[in-house]
Design a protein around this motif. Structure first.
Motif, PDB file in Angstrom:
ATOM      1  N   UNK A   1     -73.480 -64.936  53.077  1.00  0.00           N
ATOM      2  CA  UNK A   1     -73.810 -63.505  52.943  1.00  0.00           C
ATOM      3  C   UNK A   1     -74.440 -62.959  54.213  1.00  0.00           C
ATOM      4  N   UNK A   2     -75.286 -63.778  54.835  1.00  0.00           N
ATOM      5  CA  UNK A   2     -75.927 -63.351  56.086  1.00  0.00           C
ATOM      6  C   UNK A   2     -74.891 -63.086  57.178  1.00  0.00           C
ATOM      7  N   UNK A   3     -73.854 -63.915  57.200  1.00  0.00           N
ATOM      8  CA  UNK A   3     -72.797 -63.765  58.208  1.00  0.00           C
ATOM      9  C   UNK A   3     -71.711 -62.780  57.771  1.00  0.00           C
ATOM     10  N   UNK A   4     -71.891 -62.213  56.565  1.00  0.00           N
ATOM     11  CA  UNK A   4     -70.932 -61.250  56.007  1.00  0.00           C
ATOM     12  C   UNK A   4     -69.531 -61.868  55.858  1.00  0.00           C
ATOM     13  N   UNK A   5     -69.530 -63.123  55.411  1.00  0.00           N
ATOM     14  CA  UNK A   5     -68.257 -63.800  55.196  1.00  0.00           C
ATOM     15  C   UNK A   5     -67.861 -63.802  53.727  1.00  0.00           C
ATOM     16  N   UNK A   6     -68.615 -63.073  52.907  1.00  0.00           N
ATOM     17  CA  UNK A   6     -68.318 -63.066  51.480  1.00  0.00           C
ATOM     18  C   UNK A   6     -67.208 -62.099  51.113  1.00  0.00           C
ATOM     19  N   UNK A   7     -66.721 -61.350  52.099  1.00  0.00           N
ATOM     20  CA  UNK A   7     -65.672 -60.375  51.809  1.00  0.00           C
ATOM     21  C   UNK A   7     -64.476 -60.549  52.737  1.00  0.00           C
ATOM     22  N   UNK A   8     -64.270 -61.743  53.231  1.00  0.00           N
ATOM     23  CA  UNK A   8     -63.126 -62.015  54.112  1.00  0.00           C
ATOM     24  C   UNK A   8     -61.938 -62.494  53.293  1.00  0.00           C
ATOM     25  N   UNK A   9     -60.828 -62.636  53.967  1.00  0.00           N
ATOM     26  CA  UNK A   9     -59.633 -63.147  53.283  1.00  0.00           C
ATOM     27  C   UNK A   9     -59.783 -64.618  52.885  1.00  0.00           C
ATOM     28  N   UNK A  10     -60.708 -65.317  53.516  1.00  0.00           N
ATOM     29  CA  UNK A  10     -61.025 -66.691  53.148  1.00  0.00           C
ATOM     30  C   UNK A  10     -62.087 -66.651  52.049  1.00  0.00           C
ATOM     31  N   UNK A  11     -61.840 -67.322  50.952  1.00  0.00           N
ATOM     32  CA  UNK A  11     -62.778 -67.286  49.825  1.00  0.00           C
ATOM     33  C   UNK A  11     -63.936 -68.252  50.059  1.00  0.00           C
ATOM     34  N   UNK A  12     -64.817 -67.906  50.970  1.00  0.00           N
ATOM     35  CA  UNK A  12     -65.951 -68.778  51.288  1.00  0.00           C
ATOM     36  C   UNK A  12     -66.918 -68.907  50.118  1.00  0.00           C
ATOM     37  N   UNK A  13     -66.976 -67.883  49.272  1.00  0.00           N
ATOM     38  CA  UNK A  13     -67.915 -67.923  48.150  1.00  0.00           C
ATOM     39  C   UNK A  13     -67.586 -69.066  47.204  1.00  0.00           C
ATOM     40  N   UNK A  14     -66.324 -69.273  46.928  1.00  0.00           N
ATOM     41  CA  UNK A  14     -65.911 -70.319  45.982  1.00  0.00           C
ATOM     42  C   UNK A  14     -65.554 -71.640  46.656  1.00  0.00           C
ATOM     43  N   UNK A  15     -65.703 -71.677  47.980  1.00  0.00           N
ATOM     44  CA  UNK A  15     -65.473 -72.938  48.684  1.00  0.00           C
ATOM     45  C   UNK A  15     -66.619 -73.902  48.377  1.00  0.00           C
ATOM     46  N   UNK A  16     -66.292 -75.176  48.278  1.00  0.00           N
ATOM     47  CA  UNK A  16     -67.310 -76.198  48.027  1.00  0.00           C
ATOM     48  C   UNK A  16     -66.876 -77.485  48.724  1.00  0.00           C
ATOM     49  N   UNK A  17     -67.789 -78.436  48.905  1.00  0.00           N
ATOM     50  CA  UNK A  17     -67.384 -79.713  49.516  1.00  0.00           C
ATOM     51  C   UNK A  17     -66.241 -80.385  48.759  1.00  0.00           C
ATOM     52  N   UNK A  18     -66.206 -80.278  47.437  1.00  0.00           N
ATOM     53  CA  UNK A  18     -65.137 -80.909  46.660  1.00  0.00           C
ATOM     54  C   UNK A  18     -63.773 -80.280  46.923  1.00  0.00           C
ATOM     55  N   UNK A  19     -63.776 -78.999  47.307  1.00  0.00           N
ATOM     56  CA  UNK A  19     -62.505 -78.310  47.549  1.00  0.00           C
ATOM     57  C   UNK A  19     -62.063 -78.375  49.009  1.00  0.00           C
ATOM     58  N   UNK A  20     -62.968 -78.783  49.870  1.00  0.00           N
ATOM     59  CA  UNK A  20     -62.693 -78.748  51.307  1.00  0.00           C
ATOM     60  C   UNK A  20     -62.116 -80.089  51.775  1.00  0.00           C
ATOM     61  N   UNK A  21     -60.904 -80.384  51.329  1.00  0.00           N
ATOM     62  CA  UNK A  21     -60.278 -81.668  51.678  1.00  0.00           C
ATOM     63  C   UNK A  21     -58.999 -81.493  52.484  1.00  0.00           C
ATOM     64  N   UNK A  22     -58.703 -80.275  52.878  1.00  0.00           N
ATOM     65  CA  UNK A  22     -57.543 -80.048  53.720  1.00  0.00           C
ATOM     66  C   UNK A  22     -56.245 -80.469  53.040  1.00  0.00           C
ATOM     67  N   UNK A  23     -55.393 -81.136  53.805  1.00  0.00           N
ATOM     68  CA  UNK A  23     -54.079 -81.576  53.309  1.00  0.00           C
ATOM     69  C   UNK A  23     -54.087 -83.063  52.979  1.00  0.00           C
ATOM     70  N   UNK A  24     -55.259 -83.582  52.654  1.00  0.00           N
ATOM     71  CA  UNK A  24     -55.409 -85.036  52.470  1.00  0.00           C
ATOM     72  C   UNK A  24     -54.362 -85.626  51.552  1.00  0.00           C
ATOM     73  N   UNK A  25     -54.161 -85.040  50.383  1.00  0.00           N
ATOM     74  CA  UNK A  25     -53.233 -85.645  49.422  1.00  0.00           C
ATOM     75  C   UNK A  25     -51.787 -85.558  49.876  1.00  0.00           C
ATOM     76  N   UNK A  26     -51.467 -84.549  50.717  1.00  0.00           N
ATOM     77  CA  UNK A  26     -50.083 -84.400  51.194  1.00  0.00           C
ATOM     78  C   UNK A  26     -49.752 -85.366  52.330  1.00  0.00           C
ATOM     79  N   UNK A  27     -50.790 -85.886  52.983  1.00  0.00           N
ATOM     80  CA  UNK A  27     -50.567 -86.802  54.103  1.00  0.00           C
ATOM     81  C   UNK A  27     -50.229 -88.216  53.645  1.00  0.00           C
ATOM     82  N   UNK A  28     -50.551 -88.518  52.389  1.00  0.00           N
ATOM     83  CA  UNK A  28     -50.315 -89.863  51.871  1.00  0.00           C
ATOM     84  C   UNK A  28     -48.808 -90.137  51.782  1.00  0.00           C
ATOM     85  N   UNK A  29     -48.384 -91.187  52.394  1.00  0.00           N
ATOM     86  CA  UNK A  29     -46.971 -91.567  52.344  1.00  0.00           C
ATOM     87  C   UNK A  29     -46.129 -91.051  53.483  1.00  0.00           C
ATOM     88  N   UNK A  30     -46.712 -90.205  54.338  1.00  0.00           N
ATOM     89  CA  UNK A  30     -45.929 -89.688  55.474  1.00  0.00           C
ATOM     90  C   UNK A  30     -45.764 -90.759  56.546  1.00  0.00           C
TER      91      UNK A  30
END
Length: 448
Positions: free
Chosen positions: A419-448
């Motif tokens: 909120x201090x950085x005014x990132x709560x209203x960007x196209x990136x949903x920083x409000x609902x981001x959490x460490x559990x959700x911040x895993x990138x493409x990890x599951x898609x890289x398996x088997x490549x």
């Protein structure tokens, strides 16, 4: 059991029951048997090339039975002869003379080991042992571990997991992805191991066919060697001294060093995750973890694997340094060293088996994993600084570093920063981001 307690080597003592099959590859009896096989096959090849008389089908069966019926009594007889003459290959030749005489093949005794040097027999015998061990043991044991790892990677491919760099919380990954990293590395080495071919030589005292080419001028000895060695499933090497250059075998050992080092990293990582309580061990019913602390369940399989991997690699690294160098056309210092091949390979197989057992005893502690993730919201600092820089804020990294470096953040701290950085209203949903959700493409890289 009594004999095991008197043995010096742990492979023949403590671990004997786990490596009982190794006696069929690296016992002295097994080596004698393989040498006899090579001598018999050589004699048959001399016949097929017209160097000696044609062998009847019945005689070929008798010769083959000398190999197939070889037992410990035969090995003991060779040792008796060796103790008298102090030469193991010549003892094999004299043993075969005795066998031929008893089986009415006396006219062939003069042609046993004809024109060969001991190393013609030894290098082919060892090459065949390596080939058999690779196909029947190493490839299968490696595949077993890979199957277990692939199953873990697939089962936990979406399981968020706190990654660590320099031992510190980094950014999240998934447990499956971290296991898949090892799978990918091992599969590359597995392909190289599976297609590896062992060399062999059959060219006399210093590698020039001196006696054979002089006495039997009508024979194409280069073709003879190519056919003979090829039929054994080995690759002929025509440019040798008295010994086959060890380069080829060292390449094989180097592949095992690399596989073992990958397993060493895996063992240590699993051990660390257990220490961090993100993995837990499933205790066996009668397992004792400590002689004084009854509550303990120790990661002994991974520790056993680590120790055996390092013992094996210490031998393989000795072979790397020692074996490619031989004085002039031959010295005997390699002979003592190569008698330890079974030790290095035995510890390798022990380690792979321990690792396989350990992988079957671990389970993720999902609550602990989530707890660790939710104690470290500062791991989202990377996402924030990259977003700021993407908008053209040159000092976006420095701004977030000043706020977060060396500090722990809670969810509340994180949301306040957003909120201090005014990132709560960007196209990136920083409000609902959490460490559990911040895993990138990890599951898609398996088997490549």
């Amino acid at each position: 059991m009594r004999q095991k307690l008197l043995n010096i080597s742990p492979l023949d003592g403590r671990y004997a029951s786990k490596l009982s099959f190794f006696k069929d590859f690296f016992s002295e009896s097994a080596l004698f048997k393989k040498r006899i096989f090579v001598e018999i096959e050589y004699l048959k090849q001399l016949s097929s090339f017209g160097v000696i008389r044609k062998l009847s089908q019945k005689e070929i069966v008798v010769l083959d039975q000398i190999v197939s019926n070889f037992d410990l009594n035969d090995a003991l007889r060779i040792k008796e002869i060796e103790e008298k003459i102090n030469h193991d290959i010549k003892a094999v030749e004299y043993f075969l003379r005795e066998k031929f005489n008893r089986k009415k093949l006396e006219d062939l005794t003069a042609f046993i080991h004809l024109g060969l040097t001991s190393e013609d027999i030894n290098n082919l015998a060892y090459g065949l042992i390596f080939k058999d061990l690779k196909k029947n043991v190493l490839e299968k044991e490696l595949e077993k571990v890979l199957v277990s790892l692939k199953e873990l990677a697939d089962r936990y491919k979406k399981m968020p997991f706190l990654a660590r760099s320099h031992g510190q919380p980094a950014v999240p990954t998934t447990f499956g992805k971290e296991i898949a990293n090892f799978v990918h590395r091992l599969q590359k080495q597995q392909k190289r191991l599976n297609v590896f071919k062992f060399e062999g030589k059959l060219n006399g005292a210093v590698g020039n066919y001196n006696a054979l080419s002089l006495i039997f001028r009508q024979i194409d000895w280069i073709k003879f060697s190519r056919v003979f060695i090829g039929q054994l499933g080995l690759v002929p090497n025509f440019n040798t001294t008295q010994i086959l250059p060890y380069d080829n075998w060292v390449e094989f050992f180097q592949k095992l060093i690399l596989i073992n080092n990958i397993f060493l990293g895996l063992s240590r990582d699993i051990w660390t995750y257990i220490m961090l309580e993100e993995l837990r061990l499933i205790a066996g019913k009668n397992q004792v973890g400590s002689s004084t602390m009854p509550q303990k369940v120790n990661p002994i399989d991974f520790e056993n694997a680590e120790g055996n991997l390092e013992v094996a690699n210490s031998y393989f690294q000795l072979y790397e340094r020692k074996l490619p160098i031989s004085r002039l056309q031959r010295d005997l210092s390699d002979s003592t060293v190569r008698r330890t091949f079974g030790v290095a390979l035995g510890h390798t197989v022990l380690a792979w088996n321990s690792l396989q057992q350990g992988l079957g005893k671990i389970a993720l502690d999902e609550e602990k994993i989530k707890e660790n993730l939710n104690h470290h919201w500062e791991v989202l600092a990377e996402a924030i600084q990259v977003y700021l820089r993407s908008t053209g804020e040159v000092r976006g990294y420095e701004k977030i570093k000043k706020i977060t470096q060396g500090k722990k953040m809670t969810r509340e701290n994180y949301l306040s920063l957003i909120k201090e950085l005014r990132l709560d209203k960007t196209e990136i949903d920083f409000i609902n981001l959490s460490p559990e959700k911040y895993v990138g493409l990890a599951d898609k890289l398996i088997g490549l």
